[in-house]
Write a protein that holds these residues in place. Structure first.
Motif, PDB file in Angstrom:
ATOM      1  N   GLY A  28      24.270  37.092  50.350  1.00 41.57           N
ATOM      2  CA  GLY A  28      24.889  38.194  51.068  1.00 41.57           C
ATOM      3  C   GLY A  28      25.016  39.485  50.269  1.00 41.57           C
ATOM      4  N   HIS A  29      24.661  39.435  48.991  1.00 38.02           N
ATOM      5  CA  HIS A  29      24.746  40.625  48.148  1.00 38.02           C
ATOM      6  C   HIS A  29      23.425  41.388  48.195  1.00 38.02           C
ATOM      7  CE1 HIS A  29      28.275  39.351  45.334  1.00 38.02           C
ATOM      8  NE2 HIS A  29      28.526  39.111  46.608  1.00 38.02           N
ATOM      9  N   SER A  30      23.536  42.716  48.379  1.00 40.31           N
ATOM     10  CA  SER A  30      22.321  43.511  48.498  1.00 40.31           C
ATOM     11  C   SER A  30      22.150  44.509  47.361  1.00 40.31           C
ATOM     12  CB  SER A  30      22.322  44.260  49.830  1.00 40.31           C
ATOM     13  OG  SER A  30      23.484  45.056  49.941  1.00 40.31           O
ATOM     14  N   HIS A  31      23.090  44.497  46.404  1.00 39.45           N
ATOM     15  CA  HIS A  31      23.014  45.404  45.260  1.00 39.45           C
ATOM     16  C   HIS A  31      22.824  44.575  43.997  1.00 39.45           C
ATOM     17  CE1 HIS A  31      24.890  48.756  47.642  1.00 39.45           C
ATOM     18  NE2 HIS A  31      25.400  47.729  48.289  1.00 39.45           N
ATOM     19  N   VAL A  32      21.836  44.955  43.197  1.00 42.14           N
ATOM     20  CA  VAL A  32      21.536  44.235  41.951  1.00 42.14           C
ATOM     21  C   VAL A  32      21.514  45.220  40.790  1.00 42.14           C
ATOM     22  CG1 VAL A  32      19.707  43.038  40.677  1.00 42.14           C
ATOM     23  CG2 VAL A  32      20.296  42.296  42.983  1.00 42.14           C
ATOM     24  N   TYR A  33      22.063  44.784  39.677  1.00 42.49           N
ATOM     25  CA  TYR A  33      22.155  45.619  38.476  1.00 42.49           C
ATOM     26  C   TYR A  33      21.668  44.802  37.278  1.00 42.49           C
ATOM     27  CZ  TYR A  33      25.733  47.325  41.718  1.00 42.49           C
ATOM     28  OH  TYR A  33      26.407  47.728  42.837  1.00 42.49           O
ATOM     29  N   TRP A  34      21.019  45.468  36.356  1.00 44.58           N
ATOM     30  CA  TRP A  34      20.618  44.822  35.105  1.00 44.58           C
ATOM     31  C   TRP A  34      21.303  45.549  33.941  1.00 44.58           C
ATOM     32  CZ3 TRP A  34      17.661  40.467  34.433  1.00 44.58           C
ATOM     33  CH2 TRP A  34      16.931  40.014  35.534  1.00 44.58           C
ATOM     34  N   TYR A  35      21.783  44.731  32.988  1.00 36.25           N
ATOM     35  CA  TYR A  35      22.425  45.247  31.779  1.00 36.25           C
ATOM     36  C   TYR A  35      21.819  44.540  30.573  1.00 36.25           C
ATOM     37  CZ  TYR A  35      26.087  47.094  34.856  1.00 36.25           C
ATOM     38  OH  TYR A  35      26.767  47.773  35.834  1.00 36.25           O
ATOM     39  N   ARG A  36      21.851  45.209  29.439  1.00 37.51           N
ATOM     40  CA  ARG A  36      21.327  44.622  28.209  1.00 37.51           C
ATOM     41  C   ARG A  36      22.430  44.616  27.153  1.00 37.51           C
ATOM     42  NH1 ARG A  36      15.996  46.922  25.173  1.00 37.51           N
ATOM     43  NH2 ARG A  36      17.236  48.849  25.121  1.00 37.51           N
ATOM     44  N   ALA A  88      17.506  40.417  22.831  1.00 34.39           N
ATOM     45  CA  ALA A  88      18.833  40.754  23.358  1.00 34.39           C
ATOM     46  C   ALA A  88      19.186  39.756  24.454  1.00 34.39           C
ATOM     47  CB  ALA A  88      18.845  42.169  23.935  1.00 34.39           C
ATOM     48  N   ALA A  89      20.415  39.872  24.944  1.00 36.44           N
ATOM     49  CA  ALA A  89      20.801  39.142  26.155  1.00 36.44           C
ATOM     50  C   ALA A  89      20.705  40.108  27.323  1.00 36.44           C
ATOM     51  CB  ALA A  89      22.213  38.599  26.025  1.00 36.44           C
ATOM     52  N   TYR A  90      20.041  39.680  28.373  1.00 33.75           N
ATOM     53  CA  TYR A  90      19.867  40.501  29.571  1.00 33.75           C
ATOM     54  C   TYR A  90      20.677  39.872  30.702  1.00 33.75           C
ATOM     55  CZ  TYR A  90      16.174  42.837  27.010  1.00 33.75           C
ATOM     56  OH  TYR A  90      15.480  43.555  26.059  1.00 33.75           O
ATOM     57  N   PHE A  91      21.613  40.654  31.216  1.00 34.80           N
ATOM     58  CA  PHE A  91      22.488  40.171  32.274  1.00 34.80           C
ATOM     59  C   PHE A  91      22.142  40.870  33.586  1.00 34.80           C
ATOM     60  CE2 PHE A  91      25.576  37.590  30.055  1.00 34.80           C
ATOM     61  CZ  PHE A  91      25.516  38.053  28.752  1.00 34.80           C
ATOM     62  N   CYS A  92      22.195  40.089  34.633  1.00 29.99           N
ATOM     63  CA  CYS A  92      22.049  40.610  35.980  1.00 29.99           C
ATOM     64  C   CYS A  92      23.400  40.501  36.678  1.00 29.99           C
ATOM     65  CB  CYS A  92      20.989  39.787  36.720  1.00 29.99           C
ATOM     66  SG  CYS A  92      20.877  40.092  38.469  1.00 29.99           S
ATOM     67  N   ALA A  93      23.707  41.462  37.526  1.00 32.11           N
ATOM     68  CA  ALA A  93      24.930  41.413  38.315  1.00 32.11           C
ATOM     69  C   ALA A  93      24.589  41.763  39.749  1.00 32.11           C
ATOM     70  CB  ALA A  93      25.964  42.392  37.763  1.00 32.11           C
ATOM     71  N   SER A  94      25.443  41.345  40.675  1.00 28.08           N
ATOM     72  CA  SER A  94      25.258  41.738  42.067  1.00 28.08           C
ATOM     73  C   SER A  94      26.600  42.083  42.684  1.00 28.08           C
ATOM     74  CB  SER A  94      24.556  40.630  42.872  1.00 28.08           C
ATOM     75  OG  SER A  94      25.400  39.515  43.073  1.00 28.08           O
ATOM     76  N   SER A  95      26.554  42.904  43.717  1.00 26.38           N
ATOM     77  CA  SER A  95      27.765  43.244  44.451  1.00 26.38           C
ATOM     78  C   SER A  95      27.449  43.200  45.938  1.00 26.38           C
ATOM     79  CB  SER A  95      28.313  44.604  44.032  1.00 26.38           C
ATOM     80  OG  SER A  95      27.410  45.646  44.345  1.00 26.38           O
ATOM     81  N   PRO A  96      28.478  42.972  46.777  1.00 20.97           N
ATOM     82  CA  PRO A  96      28.218  42.676  48.189  1.00 20.97           C
ATOM     83  C   PRO A  96      27.796  43.862  49.039  1.00 20.97           C
ATOM     84  CG  PRO A  96      30.569  42.467  47.682  1.00 20.97           C
ATOM     85  CD  PRO A  96      29.883  42.742  46.395  1.00 20.97           C
ATOM     86  N   ARG A  97      28.711  44.761  49.315  1.00 19.73           N
ATOM     87  CA  ARG A  97      28.433  45.758  50.340  1.00 19.73           C
ATOM     88  C   ARG A  97      28.346  47.167  49.793  1.00 19.73           C
ATOM     89  NH1 ARG A  97      32.472  42.669  51.467  1.00 19.73           N
ATOM     90  NH2 ARG A  97      33.899  44.312  50.798  1.00 19.73           N
TER      91      ARG A  97
END
Lengths: 114, 110
Positions: A28-36, A88-97
């Motif tokens: 249900g999440h449509s926003h994706v973010y990548w962080y390092r 490095a460590a690469y993290f992905c995040a998501s948010s709903p709306r």
């Protein structure tokens, strides 16, 4: 409801090879973010994507790095011709709306470049 | 861009002690989150708290948006609380870009 999934969890590449990191957002999440996260440092924003669109890539290195979030399937962070400094460590995040919603983080992919 | 400063940088606690971690930010924000990064590297969401006060078990957080700071309280600390605590903010002129502080390294000793 499964959380944000990332694979692989650990990735070893030799200098000059390509690295592909995958991220499946929460349902249900449509926003994706990548962080390092470089060793002994905090997290730095890389890119923000919605389906088939790059919204903000201001944190992406100018060369060798690219990201996509296709209509079907996971988001991919691609690093071409890796160098030792990409370890490095690469993290992905998501948010709903909404972009101001809580960002939920995955377990990360730890990239080691030999 | 927005600046995020966390203090103290390091904290050593004896099990059972209480502590307060601080996060100062330089501009208005739409979002503020606290995270715990455990010794295995996993980032755990603690609070989404752009304003007000929230509590979750032994942890609580308060954000005073008008004065641009947030506090994280740890009560009756346990060894499992060890790790790095990050504050991250989303500036009002930023689309999705969480800006992280440098973190507070917490070590809880038995």
């Amino acid at each position: 409801n499964a959380g944000v999934m990332q694979n692989p969890r650990h990735l070893v590449r030799r200098r000059g090879q390509e690295a592909r990191l995958r991220c499946s957002p929460m349902k249900g999440h449509s926003h994706v973010y990548w962080y390092r996260q470089l060793p002994e440092e905090g997290l730095k924003f890389m890119v923000y994507l919605q389906k088939e669109n790059i919204i903000d890539e201001s944190g992406m290195p100018k060369e060798r790095f690219s990201a996509e979030f296709p209509k079907e399937g996971p988001s991919i962070l691609r690093i071409q011709q890796v160098v030792r400094g990409d370890s490095a460590a690469y993290f992905c995040a998501s948010s709903p709306r909404d972009v101001t919603d809580t960002q939920y983080f995955g377990p990360g992919t730890r990239l080691t470049v030999l | 861009g927005i600046q995020v400063e966390q203090s103290p940088p390091d904290l050593i606690l004896q099990e059972g002690a209480n502590s307060t971690l601080r996060c100062n930010f330089s501009d208005s924000v739409n979002n503020l989150q606290w995270f715990h990064q455990n010794p295995w590297g996993q980032l755990i969401n603690l609070f989404y708290i752009p304003s007000g006060t929230k509590q979750n078990g032994r942890l609580s957080a308060t954000t005073v948006a008008t004065e641009r700071y947030s506090l994280l309280y740890i009560s009756s600390s346990q060894t499992t609380d060890s790790g790095v605590y990050f504050c991250a903010v989303l500036a009002t002129d930023s689309w999705g870009k969480l800006q992280f502080g440098a973190g507070t390294q917490v070590v809880v000793t038995p």
